[in-house]
Motif scaffolding. Structure first.
Motif, short mmCIF file in Angstrom:
data_model
loop_
_atom_site.label_atom_id
_atom_site.label_comp_id
_atom_site.label_asym_id
_atom_site.label_seq_id
_atom_site.Cartn_x
_atom_site.Cartn_y
_atom_site.Cartn_z
N LEU A 215 0.83 -1.21 0.00
CA LEU A 215 0.00 0.00 0.00
C LEU A 215 0.87 1.25 0.00
CD1 LEU A 215 -2.91 -0.88 2.46
CD2 LEU A 215 -3.04 -0.62 0.00
N MET A 216 1.96 1.23 0.77
CA MET A 216 2.87 2.38 0.81
C MET A 216 3.52 2.61 -0.56
SD MET A 216 2.91 3.89 3.65
CE MET A 216 2.82 3.79 5.42
N GLU A 217 3.84 1.52 -1.27
CA GLU A 217 4.42 1.64 -2.62
C GLU A 217 3.41 2.26 -3.58
OE1 GLU A 217 5.91 -1.88 -4.51
OE2 GLU A 217 6.96 -2.51 -2.69
N THR A 218 2.16 1.84 -3.47
CA THR A 218 1.13 2.26 -4.40
C THR A 218 0.61 3.66 -4.10
OG1 THR A 218 0.47 -0.05 -4.53
CG2 THR A 218 -1.05 1.54 -5.46
N ALA A 219 0.57 4.04 -2.83
CA ALA A 219 -0.01 5.33 -2.43
C ALA A 219 0.84 6.49 -2.93
CB ALA A 219 -0.14 5.39 -0.91
N LYS A 220 0.19 7.40 -3.62
CA LYS A 220 0.88 8.58 -4.15
C LYS A 220 1.00 9.67 -3.09
CE LYS A 220 -0.89 7.58 -8.70
NZ LYS A 220 -2.15 7.57 -9.38
N THR A 221 -0.01 9.74 -2.21
CA THR A 221 -0.01 10.81 -1.19
C THR A 221 0.27 10.26 0.20
OG1 THR A 221 -2.40 10.61 -0.91
CG2 THR A 221 -1.61 12.23 -2.51
N GLY A 222 0.91 9.12 0.27
CA GLY A 222 1.24 8.53 1.57
C GLY A 222 0.02 7.93 2.25
N THR A 223 -0.04 8.06 3.55
CA THR A 223 -1.14 7.45 4.30
C THR A 223 -2.43 8.23 4.19
OG1 THR A 223 -0.43 8.60 6.31
CG2 THR A 223 0.41 6.36 5.96
N GLU A 224 -2.43 9.36 3.48
CA GLU A 224 -3.66 10.12 3.26
C GLU A 224 -4.47 9.56 2.09
OE1 GLU A 224 -4.93 12.62 5.17
OE2 GLU A 224 -3.30 11.99 6.49
N GLU A 225 -3.95 8.57 1.42
CA GLU A 225 -4.63 7.96 0.28
C GLU A 225 -5.87 7.20 0.75
OE1 GLU A 225 -4.48 7.41 -3.89
OE2 GLU A 225 -2.83 8.22 -2.75
N ARG A 226 -6.92 7.24 -0.06
CA ARG A 226 -8.15 6.52 0.25
C ARG A 226 -7.98 5.05 -0.15
NH1 ARG A 226 -13.47 8.21 0.93
NH2 ARG A 226 -12.84 10.32 0.43
N VAL A 227 -8.38 4.12 0.74
CA VAL A 227 -8.25 2.69 0.48
C VAL A 227 -9.65 2.08 0.53
CG1 VAL A 227 -7.26 0.51 1.26
CG2 VAL A 227 -5.95 2.63 1.53
N PHE A 228 -10.04 1.40 -0.55
CA PHE A 228 -11.32 0.70 -0.60
C PHE A 228 -11.07 -0.78 -0.39
CE2 PHE A 228 -13.91 3.80 -3.45
CZ PHE A 228 -13.89 4.73 -2.44
N VAL A 229 -11.88 -1.40 0.45
CA VAL A 229 -11.79 -2.84 0.71
C VAL A 229 -13.03 -3.47 0.09
CG1 VAL A 229 -11.68 -4.63 2.46
CG2 VAL A 229 -10.49 -2.47 2.84
N ARG A 230 -12.79 -4.35 -0.89
CA ARG A 230 -13.87 -5.09 -1.55
C ARG A 230 -13.85 -6.50 -1.01
NH1 ARG A 230 -12.58 -6.01 -6.96
NH2 ARG A 230 -14.76 -6.34 -7.44
N GLY A 231 -14.83 -6.86 -0.23
CA GLY A 231 -14.90 -8.20 0.32
C GLY A 231 -16.05 -8.97 -0.29
N ASP A 232 -15.78 -10.19 -0.75
CA ASP A 232 -16.84 -11.06 -1.27
C ASP A 232 -17.90 -11.24 -0.19
OD1 ASP A 232 -16.90 -13.38 -3.70
OD2 ASP A 232 -18.20 -13.73 -1.96
N LYS A 233 -19.17 -11.32 -0.60
CA LYS A 233 -20.23 -11.40 0.42
C LYS A 233 -20.21 -12.73 1.17
CE LYS A 233 -24.07 -12.65 -2.67
NZ LYS A 233 -25.36 -12.14 -3.16
N ARG A 234 -19.48 -13.72 0.67
CA ARG A 234 -19.41 -15.01 1.37
C ARG A 234 -18.15 -15.14 2.22
NH1 ARG A 234 -21.02 -17.03 -4.30
NH2 ARG A 234 -19.00 -16.11 -4.56
N VAL A 235 -17.28 -14.11 2.24
CA VAL A 235 -16.07 -14.17 3.06
C VAL A 235 -16.46 -13.95 4.52
CG1 VAL A 235 -15.42 -11.73 2.94
CG2 VAL A 235 -13.66 -13.45 3.17
N ASP A 236 -15.69 -14.55 5.41
CA ASP A 236 -15.93 -14.42 6.84
C ASP A 236 -15.76 -12.95 7.25
OD1 ASP A 236 -16.33 -15.27 9.51
OD2 ASP A 236 -14.15 -15.26 9.81
N TYR A 237 -16.72 -12.41 8.00
CA TYR A 237 -16.67 -11.02 8.42
C TYR A 237 -15.42 -10.74 9.26
CZ TYR A 237 -18.03 -6.61 10.53
OH TYR A 237 -18.05 -5.31 10.95
N GLY A 238 -14.99 -11.69 10.02
CA GLY A 238 -13.78 -11.53 10.82
C GLY A 238 -12.55 -11.30 9.96
N ARG A 239 -12.50 -11.92 8.79
CA ARG A 239 -11.37 -11.75 7.88
C ARG A 239 -11.36 -10.32 7.33
NH1 ARG A 239 -6.30 -12.31 6.86
NH2 ARG A 239 -5.78 -12.67 4.69
N VAL A 240 -12.54 -9.80 6.98
CA VAL A 240 -12.63 -8.42 6.49
C VAL A 240 -12.17 -7.45 7.57
CG1 VAL A 240 -14.20 -6.63 5.63
CG2 VAL A 240 -14.48 -8.98 4.87
N ALA A 241 -12.63 -7.67 8.81
CA ALA A 241 -12.23 -6.81 9.93
C ALA A 241 -10.73 -6.90 10.18
CB ALA A 241 -13.01 -7.20 11.18
#
Length: 147
Positions: free
Chosen positions: A98-124
């Motif tokens: 994420l640090m490599e990809t982020a252009k503005t450092g930790t101020e970059e917006r990160v979207f998490v796409r979780g499959d609806k069948r994935v365990d909620y604990g894993r997403v958290a």
């Protein structure tokens, strides 16, 4: 004198414009037509070109976020595998990538796409890793609910 005056008026006259010669102008109509067709093709095709892993996202009634900057997107498959774009990551490599990809450092917006069948604990767990790495603008991605 009368002869000279008649010869200058009745003889050869200068032409003000060329007639019958090649046209030195570009006809823009076909060019504009082609550009408009390409614009329509790209407008239709752009929403279909989502980068990343195909997932079955959950649906919600939340309104979409308007963002001018393209966010970084993490995808979590049903099996719990994590992807940044199409590259598979382990829990230890999420923050460095994420640090490599982020252009503005930790101020970059990160979207998490979780499959609806994935365990909620894993997403958290993945969201905790991302926020623990200093990224504060983390959001979950869902599909709009069909009515």
């Amino acid at each position: 004198m009368g002869m000279a005056a008649g010869a200058s008026q009745g003889g050869k006259r200068r032409r003000r414009g060329r007639r019958g010669g090649p046209i030195n102008e570009i006809n823009m109509t076909p060019f504009i037509d082609v550009v408009l067709v390409l614009l329509i093709i790209f407008m239709v095709a752009a929403p279909m070109m989502t980068v990343g892993v195909p997932l079955d996202l959950p649906q919600s009634k939340a309104s979409p976020l308007n963002s001018d900057v393209k966010p970084i997107t993490l995808s979590i498959r049903q099996t719990g595998q994590i992807f940044l774009g199409e590259d598979e990551l382990t829990d230890d490599t999420i923050v460095p990538k994420l640090m490599e990809t982020a252009k503005t450092g930790t101020e970059e917006r990160v979207f998490v796409r979780g499959d609806k069948r994935v365990d909620y604990g894993r997403v958290a767990q993945v969201m905790a890793i991302v926020t623990g790495g200093g990224f504060k603008k983390v959001a979950l991605v869902t599909e709009p609910e069909h009515q």
